[in-house]
Design a protein around this motif. Structure first.
Motif, short mmCIF file in Angstrom:
data_model
loop_
_atom_site.label_atom_id
_atom_site.label_comp_id
_atom_site.label_asym_id
_atom_site.label_seq_id
_atom_site.Cartn_x
_atom_site.Cartn_y
_atom_site.Cartn_z
N ASP A 182 0.82 -1.20 0.00
CA ASP A 182 0.00 0.00 0.00
C ASP A 182 0.86 1.25 0.00
N VAL A 183 0.35 2.31 -0.61
CA VAL A 183 1.02 3.61 -0.59
C VAL A 183 0.56 4.36 0.65
N SER A 184 1.53 4.81 1.44
CA SER A 184 1.26 5.63 2.62
C SER A 184 2.45 6.56 2.81
N ASP A 185 2.37 7.45 3.78
CA ASP A 185 3.52 8.32 4.05
C ASP A 185 4.74 7.52 4.48
N ALA A 186 4.53 6.32 4.99
CA ALA A 186 5.65 5.48 5.43
C ALA A 186 6.29 4.70 4.28
N THR A 187 5.56 4.52 3.16
CA THR A 187 6.08 3.68 2.08
C THR A 187 6.46 4.46 0.81
N LEU A 188 5.73 5.53 0.50
CA LEU A 188 6.02 6.33 -0.70
C LEU A 188 5.50 7.74 -0.44
N ARG A 189 6.44 8.59 -0.01
CA ARG A 189 6.07 9.95 0.41
C ARG A 189 6.71 10.97 -0.53
N THR A 190 5.93 11.95 -0.90
CA THR A 190 6.43 13.07 -1.70
C THR A 190 6.05 14.35 -1.00
N ALA A 191 7.01 15.27 -0.93
CA ALA A 191 6.75 16.53 -0.24
C ALA A 191 7.52 17.65 -0.91
N TRP A 192 6.99 18.85 -0.78
CA TRP A 192 7.67 20.06 -1.23
C TRP A 192 8.96 20.20 -0.42
N ALA A 193 10.07 20.41 -1.08
CA ALA A 193 11.35 20.58 -0.40
C ALA A 193 12.23 21.45 -1.29
N LEU A 194 12.96 22.38 -0.71
CA LEU A 194 13.81 23.27 -1.48
C LEU A 194 15.28 23.03 -1.18
N PRO A 195 16.00 22.40 -2.10
CA PRO A 195 17.45 22.30 -1.94
C PRO A 195 18.07 23.71 -2.03
N PRO A 196 19.29 23.90 -1.54
CA PRO A 196 19.93 25.22 -1.61
C PRO A 196 19.96 25.76 -3.04
N GLY A 197 19.50 26.98 -3.21
CA GLY A 197 19.50 27.64 -4.51
C GLY A 197 18.27 27.39 -5.36
N ALA A 198 17.37 26.55 -4.92
CA ALA A 198 16.18 26.20 -5.70
C ALA A 198 15.02 27.14 -5.39
N PHE B 178 15.01 10.69 -3.38
CA PHE B 178 15.36 11.57 -4.49
C PHE B 178 14.95 12.98 -4.11
N THR B 179 15.88 13.93 -4.21
CA THR B 179 15.59 15.34 -3.95
C THR B 179 15.89 16.11 -5.22
N LEU B 180 14.87 16.79 -5.75
CA LEU B 180 14.97 17.53 -7.00
C LEU B 180 14.81 19.02 -6.71
N GLY B 181 15.66 19.83 -7.31
CA GLY B 181 15.53 21.27 -7.24
C GLY B 181 15.45 21.85 -8.64
N LEU B 182 14.61 22.87 -8.80
CA LEU B 182 14.49 23.59 -10.07
C LEU B 182 14.61 25.08 -9.80
N ARG B 183 15.08 25.82 -10.80
CA ARG B 183 15.13 27.28 -10.73
C ARG B 183 15.26 27.82 -12.15
N ARG B 184 14.87 29.09 -12.30
CA ARG B 184 15.05 29.75 -13.59
C ARG B 184 16.46 30.31 -13.64
#
Length: 188
Positions: free
Chosen positions: A83-99, A124-130
Motif C-alpha cells: 500500500d502507498v502511505s507516508d511510510a512507504t512512498l512519500r512526496t513533499a515540497w522541499a527546497l534544496p539550496p539555490g532552488a 530523491f531530492t529535486l531542485g528547479l530554478r530559472r
C-alpha cells in the motif's frame, strides 16, 4: 521516477518473484506557481508483487544468476500489493539550496509476500530554478544497489542506474542505501 527489476523475474533465497516496474511516481513541479502549490502528484504507486514456483522459471541466457524468465502459461502462486502511505512512498515540497521549486520523494517499500523482507529504499531530492538559459535542475539521490532506478524530468533522464551493469544482486536491498548520486545545477 521508476524503480524496476530488469528481468521478467528474480530468484533469490529460494523464492522467485516477478520483475518489471515495482514503483512509479509521476508528478509536476510548475515553475510558474509559487510555493508548495506548484507540486502536483499524478501517479504514486507500487505494482503487484507476484511469487512464482521456482520450477515455473528459466535462467536468462547470459544474464545474472538471479535473473529469470517465466515459462509460457506459468501462473503466480501468490500475489500481494504494498500500500502507498507516508511510510512507504512519500512526496513533499522541499527546497534544496539555490532552488525556487523542489520536492523530495522517499520510498520504503517492502515485498508484501515476505515477512521481514528488506525494503526498496530510495530518496530523491529535486531542485528547479530559472537561470539565464531557462530552467535549471539539481538532483541528489541515495538508493539501494538493487533493483534499477530511473528519474526523469521534462522527458530527460537525470538518473539512470542499472543493477545488472553494477553487478548487484537482490541482496543489495539490505540496508543501507549504498548508492549515492548528485547532479549539480545545469540547464534542463
Amino acid at each position: 521516477m521508476r524503480i524496476f527489476i530488469p528481468a521478467a523475474a528474480a530468484s533469490y533465497a529460494g523464492r522467485s518473484f516477478g520483475g518489471g516496474t515495482k514503483v512509479r511516481f509521476d508528478g509536476t513541479l510548475d515553475c510558474s506557481v509559487a510555493g508548495p502549490a506548484a507540486l502536483r502528484i499524478g501517479t504514486a504507486t507500487f505494482s503487484e508483487t507476484k511469487e512464482y514456483d521456482p520450477d515455473a522459471l528459466l535462467p536468462v541466457d547470459g544474464g545474472p544468476a538471479w535473473a529469470r524468465r517465466i515459462r509460457p502459461g506459468a501462473a503466480p502462486i501468490a500475489v500481494g500489493h504494498q500500500d502507498v502511505s507516508d511510510a512507504t512512498l512519500r512526496t513533499a515540497w522541499a527546497l534544496p539550496p539555490g532552488a525556487t521549486h523542489g520536492c523530495e520523494i522517499v520510498v520504503n517499500g517492502r515485498n508484501p509476500l515476505v515477512r521481514g523482507a528488506p525494503a526498496i529504499d530510495a530518496t530523491f531530492t529535486l531542485g528547479l530554478r530559472r537561470g539565464a538559459l531557462g530552467i535549471e535542475r539539481w538532483l541528489r539521490c541515495a538508493h539501494d544497489g538493487f533493483p534499477s532506478y530511473e528519474f526523469r524530468v521534462g522527458g530527460r533522464v537525470l538518473r539512470a542506474y542499472d543493477c545488472i551493469a553494477a553487478g548487484e544482486t537482490p541482496l543489495a536491498l539490505f540496508p543501507p542505501a549504498e548508492v549515492a548520486f548528485t547532479a549539480d545545477w545545469s540547464p534542463l
